[in-house]
Design a protein around this motif. Structure first.
Motif, short mmCIF file in Angstrom:
data_model
loop_
_atom_site.label_atom_id
_atom_site.label_comp_id
_atom_site.label_asym_id
_atom_site.label_seq_id
_atom_site.Cartn_x
_atom_site.Cartn_y
_atom_site.Cartn_z
N PRO A 297 0.80 -1.22 0.00
CA PRO A 297 0.00 0.00 0.00
C PRO A 297 0.83 1.27 0.00
O PRO A 297 0.43 2.28 -0.58
CB PRO A 297 -0.81 -0.12 1.30
CG PRO A 297 -0.89 -1.58 1.56
CD PRO A 297 0.42 -2.14 1.09
N ARG A 298 1.99 1.23 0.64
CA ARG A 298 2.85 2.43 0.66
C ARG A 298 3.45 2.69 -0.72
O ARG A 298 3.50 3.84 -1.18
CB ARG A 298 3.94 2.27 1.72
CG ARG A 298 3.42 2.42 3.14
CD ARG A 298 4.46 2.12 4.20
NE ARG A 298 4.02 2.58 5.51
CZ ARG A 298 3.20 1.89 6.31
NH1 ARG A 298 2.77 0.70 5.92
NH2 ARG A 298 2.83 2.39 7.47
N ILE A 299 3.90 1.63 -1.38
CA ILE A 299 4.43 1.79 -2.74
C ILE A 299 3.32 2.28 -3.67
O ILE A 299 3.53 3.17 -4.49
CB ILE A 299 5.04 0.47 -3.24
CG1 ILE A 299 6.26 0.08 -2.39
CG2 ILE A 299 5.43 0.57 -4.72
CD1 ILE A 299 6.79 -1.32 -2.67
N ASN A 300 2.15 1.71 -3.53
CA ASN A 300 1.01 2.10 -4.36
C ASN A 300 0.59 3.54 -4.14
O ASN A 300 0.12 4.22 -5.06
CB ASN A 300 -0.19 1.19 -4.04
CG ASN A 300 -0.66 0.41 -5.25
OD1 ASN A 300 -0.41 0.80 -6.39
ND2 ASN A 300 -1.34 -0.69 -5.02
N ALA A 301 0.75 4.02 -2.90
CA ALA A 301 0.27 5.35 -2.54
C ALA A 301 0.96 6.45 -3.35
O ALA A 301 0.37 7.51 -3.59
CB ALA A 301 0.48 5.60 -1.05
N ALA A 302 2.20 6.21 -3.78
CA ALA A 302 2.91 7.23 -4.57
C ALA A 302 2.11 7.59 -5.81
O ALA A 302 1.89 8.77 -6.11
CB ALA A 302 4.30 6.72 -4.95
N GLY A 303 1.67 6.58 -6.56
CA GLY A 303 0.92 6.83 -7.78
C GLY A 303 -0.53 7.21 -7.54
O GLY A 303 -1.16 7.87 -8.35
N ARG A 304 -1.08 6.78 -6.39
CA ARG A 304 -2.48 7.12 -6.08
C ARG A 304 -2.62 8.59 -5.74
O ARG A 304 -3.62 9.23 -6.07
CB ARG A 304 -2.98 6.27 -4.91
CG ARG A 304 -3.10 4.80 -5.20
CD ARG A 304 -3.79 4.08 -4.04
NE ARG A 304 -3.72 2.62 -4.18
CZ ARG A 304 -4.53 1.91 -4.92
NH1 ARG A 304 -5.45 2.52 -5.64
NH2 ARG A 304 -4.41 0.59 -4.98
N LYS A 309 6.41 7.66 -10.11
CA LYS A 309 7.86 7.69 -10.34
C LYS A 309 8.61 7.72 -9.01
O LYS A 309 9.71 7.19 -8.90
CB LYS A 309 8.22 8.91 -11.19
CG LYS A 309 9.66 8.90 -11.66
CD LYS A 309 9.93 9.99 -12.70
CE LYS A 309 11.35 9.86 -13.26
NZ LYS A 309 11.65 10.87 -14.29
N ALA A 310 7.98 8.33 -7.99
CA ALA A 310 8.61 8.38 -6.67
C ALA A 310 8.83 6.99 -6.10
O ALA A 310 9.81 6.73 -5.40
CB ALA A 310 7.76 9.22 -5.72
N ALA A 311 7.92 6.06 -6.41
CA ALA A 311 8.07 4.68 -5.93
C ALA A 311 9.28 4.01 -6.57
O ALA A 311 10.04 3.31 -5.90
CB ALA A 311 6.81 3.87 -6.23
N VAL A 312 9.47 4.24 -7.87
CA VAL A 312 10.63 3.67 -8.57
C VAL A 312 11.92 4.29 -8.03
O VAL A 312 12.91 3.58 -7.83
CB VAL A 312 10.52 3.88 -10.09
CG1 VAL A 312 11.72 3.28 -10.80
CG2 VAL A 312 9.23 3.25 -10.62
N GLN A 313 11.88 5.58 -7.79
CA GLN A 313 13.07 6.25 -7.23
C GLN A 313 13.43 5.66 -5.87
O GLN A 313 14.62 5.46 -5.57
CB GLN A 313 12.80 7.75 -7.12
CG GLN A 313 12.73 8.45 -8.47
CD GLN A 313 12.23 9.89 -8.36
OE1 GLN A 313 11.34 10.19 -7.56
NE2 GLN A 313 12.79 10.78 -9.17
N LEU A 314 12.42 5.36 -5.06
CA LEU A 314 12.67 4.72 -3.77
C LEU A 314 13.30 3.34 -3.97
O LEU A 314 14.31 3.01 -3.34
CB LEU A 314 11.37 4.58 -2.98
CG LEU A 314 11.44 3.65 -1.76
CD1 LEU A 314 12.26 4.31 -0.65
CD2 LEU A 314 10.05 3.29 -1.25
N HIS A 333 2.10 10.11 1.70
CA HIS A 333 1.08 9.84 0.67
C HIS A 333 0.15 8.74 1.15
O HIS A 333 -1.07 8.78 0.91
CB HIS A 333 1.74 9.42 -0.65
CG HIS A 333 2.55 10.48 -1.31
ND1 HIS A 333 2.26 11.83 -1.20
CD2 HIS A 333 3.67 10.42 -2.10
CE1 HIS A 333 3.14 12.53 -1.88
NE2 HIS A 333 4.01 11.70 -2.44
N ASN A 334 0.73 7.73 1.82
CA ASN A 334 -0.09 6.61 2.29
C ASN A 334 -1.09 7.07 3.36
O ASN A 334 -2.24 6.61 3.40
CB ASN A 334 0.79 5.49 2.84
CG ASN A 334 0.02 4.21 3.09
OD1 ASN A 334 -0.69 3.73 2.22
ND2 ASN A 334 0.15 3.68 4.29
#
Length: 580
Positions: A297-304, A309-314, A333-334
């Motif tokens: 859910p935290r990774i998903n929250a970047a795009g939601r 792109k912030a998730a990929v950068q992480l 974001h989450n």
């Protein structure tokens, strides 16, 4: 307000006890060869583990159990096109393109992160959820062409992008598609289309995640280039996160990938995931559940909430300082996502309860132009917790209605949506989850047709929540060895669920405790004597008034370890309880 009907009781579905002559022989063999109880041997036989060799493979998955990636249709073409792009005399620019959810972002981090070690002219692209929508976008293709990219590797999307791939080809941009969604009648005209769900694909395992298909591409790349596969295996941490978050079956190859991915996650996670694990507050060994509810859910929250792109950068971060910065931003974001989720869920449930038609329908289709597109899939799942039926939540996006569908066990929501294709502009997905776009003017017609299709095809039992029960268990058999061996049956997930047991003649000991106004904690024993166990029921506060001292009831539950103040004890996680 229309009164909400009482939720139907859950259906308990006990699995057949393995009592045929062959099964009994297998139980005896496993009991002797593995040194386990007949009860545990029966649990294994239920899952198709009937010999010592199968048990060894089940409990100790090996990397060598992975299939040859070149068995996948078009893999040779994909490697040939990738190799051509990397030739010194060509040095083509390669763009790694992925969807904005967890599966897509982990796929991009995996393939870009690995290939950049072997090719310098490489970049990645994640479409904007709100401006570009799902899948291959025209904007993404134009950006690639304008910036001199001649090859796009599409991950977790593209299998239905017939027009976009044709447009790209006209601009001099080739595609290698790595997808795991169901294809349509026609495949894109790409250099290679990797998708184990292709009708003509002989690959023996069909249920890979999008990131899993990307991994197979890299596995084939390593084999072709003579690169030691040990250099690729640390990337399995990303594959495990994708498998957990995309809710694909935890069987066959997925189980091997997830098993080793969890090993890398727990032993030496990449810098970005390490920062995310820390901010999520995990201090013990991670399992699939932690990935589904903690990291995913935290990774998903970047795009939601903003841009994926912030998730990929992480996930690609190399320094701890950079990783912690991205993890903190994504966690914020989450938190915002949770607020949207809670508010919209309340609004959606109120819409159902206030309508006689919606309350008693076989499906749910709701629309509100103001709802946040990033959480409508979550809201659909929340609605199913209250009204157990196929659900579609729609909102407005770019002057269209964009929706997320979720289903209930046993019902194929993708097929139901496919019957309404004449009212849709775009759709795609799986048996239990799908997405779609339609004209706002078509919403009412779609709602009526979808309800008609569901009402005609769904079985009554699919509309009742069910609990699959593996075996009946006496409290006297619950001990540390049982829990230890059951734990080794993981990783758990779809088609390899954590065992659920049933016990009759259970009595409450003392008074039940309600925690946080929602949850239930009680002490129980089987029969009038015997040792007492603690049971926890999340969301079970409403049954506290039903519990009566001296009156026996039945429970179904999972057995887990409870860690508290350095002490470890056994506890039961309630799935349901009922009086005779």
């Amino acid at each position: 307000m229309i009164a909400q009907p009482s939720p139907p009781p859950k259906r308990w579905i006990p699995k057949p006890f393995p009592d045929s002559k062959e099964q009994q022989a297998a139980i005896q063999l496993l009991t002797q060869s593995l040194g386990i109880s007949p009860f545990l041997a029966a649990l294994l036989v239920q899952r198709g583990v009937t010999t010592y060799d199968k048990a060894r493979e089940f409990f100790r998955p090996e990397i060598s159990h992975l299939h040859n990636p070149f068995e996948m249709k078009d893999m040779d073409r994909a490697i040939m096109r990738l190799q051509m792009a990397m030739l010194p005399e060509r040095e083509e620019k390669i763009l790694i393109y992925g969807d904005y959810d967890v599966d897509g972002t982990t796929s991009v981090a995996l393939v870009y992160g690995f290939l950049k070690n072997y090719h310098t002219k490489i970049d990645y692209y994640i479409p904007d959820r709100y401006k570009e929508g799902y899948g291959i976008s025209r904007q993404g293709i134009e950006w690639a062409a304008e910036n001199g990219f001649s090859l796009i590797i599409a991950l977790d999307c593209g299998i239905k992008s017939i027009e976009r791939v044709a447009e790209a080809k006209a601009l001099g941009v080739d595609f290698i598609i790595c997808d795991h969604h169901r294809p349509g009648d026609e495949l894109p005209d790409a250099s290679a289309v990797l998708d184990p769900k292709r009708n003509d694909c002989p690959y023996p395992y069909k249920e890979l995640s999008g990131c899993g298909v990307g991994f197979k591409l890299l596995q084939a790349f390593c084999m072709h280039k003579g690169i030691e596969l040990e250099q690729l295996y640390p990337c399995l941490d990303l594959v495990a996160v994708s498998i957990a978050s995309d809710i694909v079956p935890l069987t066959g190859e997925n189980r091997v990938l997830a098993y080793y991915g969890l090993k890398y996650l727990n032993a030496a996670p990449r810098t970005g995931l390490k920062a995310l694990i820390k901010i999520a507050g995990f201090t013990r060994e991670l399992d699939i559940t932690n990935l589904v509810f903690g990291l995913g859910p935290r990774i998903n929250a970047a795009g939601r909430i903003q841009h994926a792109k912030a998730a990929v950068q992480l996930l690609l971060a190399e320094s701890e300082e950079e990783a912690e910065e991205f993890a903190m931003a994504i966690n914020k974001h989450n938190n915002s996502r949770r607020e949207f989720d809670s508010t919209i869920t309340e609004q959606a449930l109120a819409m159902i309860r206030e309508s006689e038609v919606l309350t008693h329908a076989k499906s749910t289709v709701l629309y509100d132009a103001s709802w946040h597109k990033g959480v409508i899939g979550i809201v659909a799942s929340r609605c199913i917790e209250h009204f157990h039926r196929p659900t579609i939540i729609l909102t407005q996006s770019n002057d269209k209605a964009a929706g997320s569908a979720r289903s209930v066990p046993g019902f194929d929501v993708y097929e139901a949506i496919e019957e309404c294709a004449d009212l849709l502009e775009q759709f795609g997905g799986h048996t239990f989850a799908a997405g779609m776009t339609m004209s706002v003017n078509n919403i009412d017609a779609f709602r009526r047709k979808f309800e008609e299709v569901v009402a005609r095809t769904i079985k009554e039992e699919h509309l009742t929540p069910l609990v699959d029960i593996d075996l009946s268990l006496n409290f006297s058999e619950i001990n540390d060895k049982l829990v230890r061996i059951v734990k080794q049956m993981g990783p758990f997930g779809p088609h390899n669920l954590q065992p659920t047991f049933m016990t009759d003649d259970v009595y409450i000991v003392g008074e039940p405790i309600i925690m946080k106004e929602k949850h239930l904690k009680l002490n129980v024993k089987q029969g009038r004597t015997g040792h007492t166990l603690t049971a926890i029921g999340f969301g079970f506060a409403h049954v506290a008034d039903q519990l009566q001292a001296g009156k026996p009831f039945s429970i179904c539950y999972q057995v887990e370890q409870n860690f508290y103040n350095g002490n470890v004890s056994l506890q039961l996680m309630l799935k349901d309880l009922k009086y005779s």
